[in-house]
Design a protein around this motif. Sequence first.
Motif, short mmCIF file in Angstrom:
data_model
loop_
_atom_site.label_atom_id
_atom_site.label_comp_id
_atom_site.label_asym_id
_atom_site.label_seq_id
_atom_site.Cartn_x
_atom_site.Cartn_y
_atom_site.Cartn_z
N HIS A 1 0.83 -1.19 0.00
CA HIS A 1 0.00 0.00 0.00
C HIS A 1 0.87 1.25 0.00
CE1 HIS A 1 -3.16 2.77 1.69
NE2 HIS A 1 -3.87 2.09 0.81
N PHE A 2 0.38 2.33 -0.61
CA PHE A 2 1.16 3.55 -0.71
C PHE A 2 1.56 4.11 0.65
CE2 PHE A 2 -3.24 4.98 -0.58
CZ PHE A 2 -3.19 5.96 0.41
N SER A 3 0.75 3.86 1.68
CA SER A 3 1.05 4.40 3.01
C SER A 3 2.37 3.86 3.55
CB SER A 3 -0.08 4.09 3.98
OG SER A 3 -0.30 2.70 4.10
N TYR A 4 2.79 2.65 3.13
CA TYR A 4 4.07 2.11 3.59
C TYR A 4 5.22 2.98 3.07
CZ TYR A 4 0.97 -1.95 3.99
OH TYR A 4 -0.09 -2.80 4.25
N LEU A 5 5.11 3.40 1.81
CA LEU A 5 6.10 4.31 1.24
C LEU A 5 6.09 5.63 1.99
CD1 LEU A 5 8.14 4.99 -1.03
CD2 LEU A 5 6.18 5.68 -2.44
N GLY A 6 4.88 6.09 2.37
CA GLY A 6 4.77 7.32 3.14
C GLY A 6 5.45 7.22 4.49
#
Length: 415
Positions: free
Chosen positions: A225-230
């Motif tokens: 999920h993109f939140s992991y990159l965030g």
Amino acid sequence: MSNSSSASQLTPPGSKSILTSPLSVFLLFLGFNYTLMGTVIYPALPGLQERFHLSAAQLSLMASLPALVSLSLQPVAGWVSDRMNRKPVILLGLLAYAVGGLLVVSVLGQGWGGYFLVLVGRSFSGLGELGAFPHYLAIIHQKFPAGSRQRVLGWMESVTSLGSVLAPVVGGTLVAMTLELPFLASAGFALLALALAVVFIPNLKSAAVGASRTQPRARERFRFHFSYLGAALVMGTLVAMHTFLGSYSSSLFGLDSMKIGLMLAIAPLAMAVGAIFAGKNGEHQAISTHTLVWLGLLAVSGLALLGFAPAPWVAAVGLIAVGLTLGYWLTVFDHDAMHAGSAETRGLRLGLFQQNKALGILLVPFLLGVVIDQTGSIRLIYYLLAGMVLSVGGVLLFLRSAQKGSLIRETEGDD
């Protein structure tokens, strides 16, 4: 969903008294305590280097070993917590943290074992992190109604930021007395949290077990999920910015240690404010990606100010701008990771979220340290951080916008 009844029993959605419930207050204490446990020992590191005649690489290992352990095993801990009561996972983690701190105290106080046993103690601290922050977030999702979660998350990130302001002050005061006291304090914080967790942490049944007792439903395929990159971007930026801020302030502006300490406190205080605003703004609906874009540009401007700053007050303005953004972003990404899939994988998702925080903390400062070694310029790294926030932040916010239909998978059953 299986946790609907427990959520509704705590307080009704939108209640203004949500932060006065015993569970919410205790979870906020755990978040604050988590930061104290982890960072109160950092003022002792120079003394450890002198005591054991450590190289810079050996000293960095002592600081980074807990993150390495957490990075390796965090998804496993999340997977386990999804399939059992979360309470014993938290209790075992706090116990491991206490054991690690007490082992280091024994080595330093009794003079036996040396550097190797200090590393063993730090490894136990890493095991302790496996039972900490992601599980607090999972409990917030499971025990609080949807309309109140963002608000509680905002307060959670706020108090953890405040903990990072207080911990170096406490640690510096203790290490002035004796080298082992910060580690004793870390163990003491863990034991206090452990005793209170026995009382206040509820017994939470596995979501997977609860779901199996109701009607069967299609199991979602787990996806990155993109939140992991965030998470990696936010924590990598914060720690890299602070890692070299002391040298930056001393070499460029001639600040003494007290003023450097004040500079180091600016961004965490701003993060606390940004986290509270994120919690308030997202209390009743998802926060717009456009808001995060504008805040991202504010952070880029703040980092550019740090690279350019002709005076300390200009650098302080830059730190405020970056801190506000990082606190706001991190709270929103907490929420996005929490709601990125089914309840059965919540612990795993939040474990991966924490794992990517550790990855950012380890990778970004190291790479920028190499840049400083090669170029001799500290200012340059703040421009590079600005470019990283602009490029990587642009990618993850594009992904967030593209996945906006799956950001918050709230159903009537979840409320």
